[in-house]
Design a protein around this motif. Structure first.
Motif, PDB file in Angstrom:
ATOM      1  N   THR A  32      62.594  -8.097  34.705  1.00 50.60           N
ATOM      2  CA  THR A  32      62.732  -9.186  35.663  1.00 50.60           C
ATOM      3  C   THR A  32      63.258 -10.414  34.949  1.00 50.60           C
ATOM      4  O   THR A  32      63.245 -10.485  33.715  1.00 50.60           O
ATOM      5  CB  THR A  32      61.379  -9.489  36.331  1.00 50.60           C
ATOM      6  OG1 THR A  32      61.558 -10.440  37.378  1.00 50.60           O
ATOM      7  CG2 THR A  32      60.377 -10.025  35.314  1.00 50.60           C
ATOM      8  N   LEU A  33      63.709 -11.376  35.718  1.00 49.08           N
ATOM      9  CA  LEU A  33      64.103 -12.659  35.150  1.00 49.08           C
ATOM     10  C   LEU A  33      62.886 -13.564  35.087  1.00 49.08           C
ATOM     11  O   LEU A  33      62.176 -13.751  36.074  1.00 49.08           O
ATOM     12  CB  LEU A  33      65.205 -13.313  35.981  1.00 49.08           C
ATOM     13  CG  LEU A  33      66.632 -12.802  35.786  1.00 49.08           C
ATOM     14  CD1 LEU A  33      67.575 -13.546  36.709  1.00 49.08           C
ATOM     15  CD2 LEU A  33      67.073 -12.953  34.341  1.00 49.08           C
ATOM     16  N   ASP A  34      62.652 -14.128  33.918  1.00 53.64           N
ATOM     17  CA  ASP A  34      61.578 -15.096  33.696  1.00 53.64           C
ATOM     18  C   ASP A  34      62.254 -16.411  33.335  1.00 53.64           C
ATOM     19  O   ASP A  34      62.548 -16.663  32.164  1.00 53.64           O
ATOM     20  CB  ASP A  34      60.663 -14.606  32.572  1.00 53.64           C
ATOM     21  CG  ASP A  34      59.460 -15.506  32.348  1.00 53.64           C
ATOM     22  OD1 ASP A  34      59.361 -16.537  33.036  1.00 53.64           O
ATOM     23  OD2 ASP A  34      58.621 -15.166  31.496  1.00 53.64           O
ATOM     24  N   GLY A  35      62.539 -17.230  34.350  1.00 50.54           N
ATOM     25  CA  GLY A  35      63.411 -18.370  34.114  1.00 50.54           C
ATOM     26  C   GLY A  35      64.812 -17.844  33.855  1.00 50.54           C
ATOM     27  O   GLY A  35      65.359 -17.070  34.644  1.00 50.54           O
ATOM     28  N   ASP A  36      65.393 -18.218  32.738  1.00 54.58           N
ATOM     29  CA  ASP A  36      66.701 -17.687  32.349  1.00 54.58           C
ATOM     30  C   ASP A  36      66.581 -16.538  31.354  1.00 54.58           C
ATOM     31  O   ASP A  36      67.602 -16.000  30.914  1.00 54.58           O
ATOM     32  CB  ASP A  36      67.553 -18.808  31.739  1.00 54.58           C
ATOM     33  CG  ASP A  36      68.067 -19.783  32.799  1.00 54.58           C
ATOM     34  OD1 ASP A  36      68.521 -19.312  33.855  1.00 54.58           O
ATOM     35  OD2 ASP A  36      67.993 -20.999  32.576  1.00 54.58           O
ATOM     36  N   ALA A  37      65.369 -16.172  30.990  1.00 53.34           N
ATOM     37  CA  ALA A  37      65.163 -15.065  30.049  1.00 53.34           C
ATOM     38  C   ALA A  37      65.000 -13.750  30.803  1.00 53.34           C
ATOM     39  O   ALA A  37      64.500 -13.714  31.936  1.00 53.34           O
ATOM     40  CB  ALA A  37      63.930 -15.320  29.192  1.00 53.34           C
ATOM     41  N   VAL A  38      65.430 -12.661  30.177  1.00 54.77           N
ATOM     42  CA  VAL A  38      65.214 -11.326  30.713  1.00 54.77           C
ATOM     43  C   VAL A  38      63.951 -10.772  30.061  1.00 54.77           C
ATOM     44  O   VAL A  38      63.852 -10.710  28.830  1.00 54.77           O
ATOM     45  CB  VAL A  38      66.416 -10.404  30.410  1.00 54.77           C
ATOM     46  CG1 VAL A  38      66.126  -8.989  30.874  1.00 54.77           C
ATOM     47  CG2 VAL A  38      67.670 -10.949  31.073  1.00 54.77           C
ATOM     48  N   ARG A  39      62.990 -10.372  30.884  1.00 49.70           N
ATOM     49  CA  ARG A  39      61.723  -9.851  30.357  1.00 49.70           C
ATOM     50  C   ARG A  39      61.552  -8.403  30.819  1.00 49.70           C
ATOM     51  O   ARG A  39      61.497  -8.115  32.016  1.00 49.70           O
ATOM     52  CB  ARG A  39      60.541 -10.688  30.832  1.00 49.70           C
ATOM     53  CG  ARG A  39      59.200 -10.249  30.243  1.00 49.70           C
ATOM     54  CD  ARG A  39      58.055 -11.117  30.740  1.00 49.70           C
ATOM     55  NE  ARG A  39      58.177 -12.491  30.305  1.00 49.70           N
ATOM     56  CZ  ARG A  39      57.732 -12.949  29.128  1.00 49.70           C
ATOM     57  NH1 ARG A  39      57.140 -12.103  28.283  1.00 49.70           N
ATOM     58  NH2 ARG A  39      57.868 -14.210  28.807  1.00 49.70           N
ATOM     59  N   GLN A  40      61.474  -7.501  29.849  1.00 50.86           N
ATOM     60  CA  GLN A  40      61.240  -6.089  30.138  1.00 50.86           C
ATOM     61  C   GLN A  40      59.747  -5.815  30.042  1.00 50.86           C
ATOM     62  O   GLN A  40      59.104  -6.145  29.051  1.00 50.86           O
ATOM     63  CB  GLN A  40      62.006  -5.203  29.146  1.00 50.86           C
ATOM     64  CG  GLN A  40      61.870  -3.713  29.419  1.00 50.86           C
ATOM     65  CD  GLN A  40      62.609  -2.868  28.398  1.00 50.86           C
ATOM     66  OE1 GLN A  40      63.207  -3.390  27.466  1.00 50.86           O
ATOM     67  NE2 GLN A  40      62.586  -1.560  28.572  1.00 50.86           N
TER      68      GLN A  40
END
Length: 298
Positions: free
Chosen positions: A128-136
């Protein structure tokens, strides 16, 4: 091989990072605002094993186009119309295009625009997107590709996608694999959206039989279309969607609950249309679509 990843969201950002870390030449096609963020901050990818940020190459639709060798379309179906109007400038006569979306309508549309250049693609990743970061969220990262209409996957494409961190495979029946995934996510969407609850609560309310009915409906459409779900695929669907106490919800349900643009028509609407063409009754699917459509803002 020059690779264009269309979209730098959860799926595109995750696979793009892993391709880049393996030395692949990766560029992202993004919107101007996203391009500014990526140029300033880089792309941050947080996986279960590492947290890293890399500088990335980007282009926008307004930039001077040039063909790429491989294009991975990783946006959601809600953004597909815009993408179809933009990628043409980056497609050459030898470009291979792999869309990584749910359902099948996007395959048909791309094949009409670029006959003979489209490959089937199927990704499994929870990100998912966590702000502008991609979090797996879990380690699973797989990419399955295959040729359409009797064609094969070019060897250089298969080699380019074979990188550490990605369970990459080439299959002979990618259309069947796409239908199998579609049947599952459609059943999950029906269950969560119709009863507006996670799987465990639906079972506690006496809904297990209706869950099995939903699975049977979507799998019947797949079978009528000539792509029956495998025994293993059926068992996995039943196991995931009838687990007591499960907090499982579909991404479609989560998007609708959050008031976000959803893939309801792409996943459920298109399946219902095909079911009618094939004379397959789908009462639960039809009820779910009425409920979703009636609840949307006028």
């Amino acid at each position: 091989m020059r690779i264009l990843v269309v979209g730098a969201g959860a799926t595109g950002g995750a696979f793009g990072t892993l391709l880049q870390e393996a030395g692949r030449d990766v560029t992202y096609l993004v919107r101007p605002r996203k391009q500014e963020v990526l140029r300033r901050d880089g792309l941050r990818f947080i996986s279960p094993t590492a947290d890293r940020t890399h500088p990335v190459q980007t282009v926008t639709a307004a930039d001077k186009p040039e063909p790429f060798d491989l294009i991975l379309v990783t946006v959601k179906a809600t953004a597909l119309d815009g993408v179809l109007g933009e990628i043409g400038a980056f497609v050459g006569p030898d470009t291979a295009i792999i869309p990584i979306l749910n359902g099948m309508a996007h395959v048909d549309r791309l094949e009409q625009l670029y006959p003979g250049q489209v490959l089937g693609g199927l990704a499994r990743i929870v990100a998912t997107l966590d702000g502008d970061a991609v979090r797996q969220q879990v380690p699973l990262t797989s990419l399955t590709v295959g040729g359409l209409n009797g064609r094969t996957v070019p060897a250089d494409v298969a080699d380019a996608l074979d990188v550490p961190g990605v369970d990459s495979s080439v299959v002979s029946d990618v259309t069947g694999a796409l239908w199998e995934k579609w049947a599952f996510i459609a059943a999950a969407g029906i269950i969560n959206c119709l009863f507006r609850a996670p799987v465990g609560r639906i079972i506690d309310a006496g809904g297990e039989a209706r869950i099995l009915d939903a699975i049977s409906e979507t799998e019947a459409v797949a079978a009528a279309a000539g792509h029956p779900v495998s025994g293993a695929g059926h068992a996995q669907a039943v196991g995931l969607l009838t687990e007591p106490g499960s907090a499982f919800t579909s991404s479609l349900y989560r998007d609708l609950s959050a008031g976000l643009p959803s893939e309801a028509e792409h996943i459920l609407g298109d399946l219902a249309r095909r079911a009618r063409d094939l004379n397959v009754p789908t009462p639960l699917l039809d009820l779910t679509l009425i409920q979703i459509r009636a609840s949307l803002p006028l």
